[in-house]
Design a protein around this motif. Structure first.
Motif, PDB file in Angstrom:
ATOM      1  N   ALA A 260       2.779  10.357   2.510  1.00  0.00           N
ATOM      2  CA  ALA A 260       2.703   8.917   2.755  1.00  0.00           C
ATOM      3  C   ALA A 260       3.922   8.275   2.107  1.00  0.00           C
ATOM      4  O   ALA A 260       4.374   8.705   1.049  1.00  0.00           O
ATOM      5  N   CYS A 261       4.462   7.241   2.733  1.00  0.00           N
ATOM      6  CA  CYS A 261       5.613   6.533   2.190  1.00  0.00           C
ATOM      7  C   CYS A 261       5.359   5.034   2.273  1.00  0.00           C
ATOM      8  O   CYS A 261       4.897   4.526   3.293  1.00  0.00           O
ATOM      9  N   ASP A 262       5.673   4.334   1.172  1.00  0.00           N
ATOM     10  CA  ASP A 262       5.559   2.870   1.161  1.00  0.00           C
ATOM     11  C   ASP A 262       6.868   2.223   0.717  1.00  0.00           C
ATOM     12  O   ASP A 262       6.913   1.059   0.367  1.00  0.00           O
TER      13      ASP A 262
ATOM     14  N   CYS B  36      11.345   8.982   6.869  1.00  0.00           N
ATOM     15  CA  CYS B  36      10.529   7.788   7.052  1.00  0.00           C
ATOM     16  C   CYS B  36      11.224   6.862   8.049  1.00  0.00           C
ATOM     17  O   CYS B  36      12.420   6.566   7.894  1.00  0.00           O
TER      18      CYS B  36
ATOM     19  N   PHE C 229       1.897   7.213   7.136  1.00  0.00           N
ATOM     20  CA  PHE C 229       1.556   8.604   6.897  1.00  0.00           C
ATOM     21  C   PHE C 229       2.379   9.447   7.860  1.00  0.00           C
ATOM     22  O   PHE C 229       2.425   9.165   9.058  1.00  0.00           O
TER      23      PHE C 229
ATOM     24  N   ARG D 195       2.608   1.102   4.196  1.00  0.00           N
ATOM     25  CA  ARG D 195       2.420   2.542   3.987  1.00  0.00           C
ATOM     26  C   ARG D 195       2.277   3.228   5.338  1.00  0.00           C
ATOM     27  O   ARG D 195       1.504   2.800   6.187  1.00  0.00           O
TER      28      ARG D 195
ATOM     29  N   HIS E  19       7.637  -1.258   2.023  1.00  0.00           N
ATOM     30  CA  HIS E  19       7.254  -1.478   3.420  1.00  0.00           C
ATOM     31  C   HIS E  19       5.803  -1.046   3.587  1.00  0.00           C
ATOM     32  O   HIS E  19       5.222  -0.459   2.671  1.00  0.00           O
TER      33      HIS E  19
END
Length: 58
Positions: A17-19, A42, A31, A29, A27
């Motif tokens: 997961a990236c936020d 991402c 997956f 979140r 940004h």
């Protein structure tokens, strides 16, 4: 000449997961699933997640 990703993060799992990593300045979140590719970028911030060598692919 190919542009380098802003940050490369080694991970132990192919699902991440990236936020954006900047708290409220990040940004939404998302997956991401590498789907056997060993890495994924991402779509929001360009961070590259790379599966560590020897990590179990799901």
């Amino acid at each position: 000449m190919a542009q380098q990703p802003p940050e490369i993060i080694d991970v132990d799992t192919p699902k991440v997961a990236c936020d954006g990593g900047k708290g409220p300045l990040g940004h939404p979140r998302v997956f991401l699933n590498m789907e056997g590719k060993g890495q994924i970028d991402c779509p929001y911030c360009g961070r590259r997640f790379v599966l560590k060598q020897g990590a179990a692919a799901e």
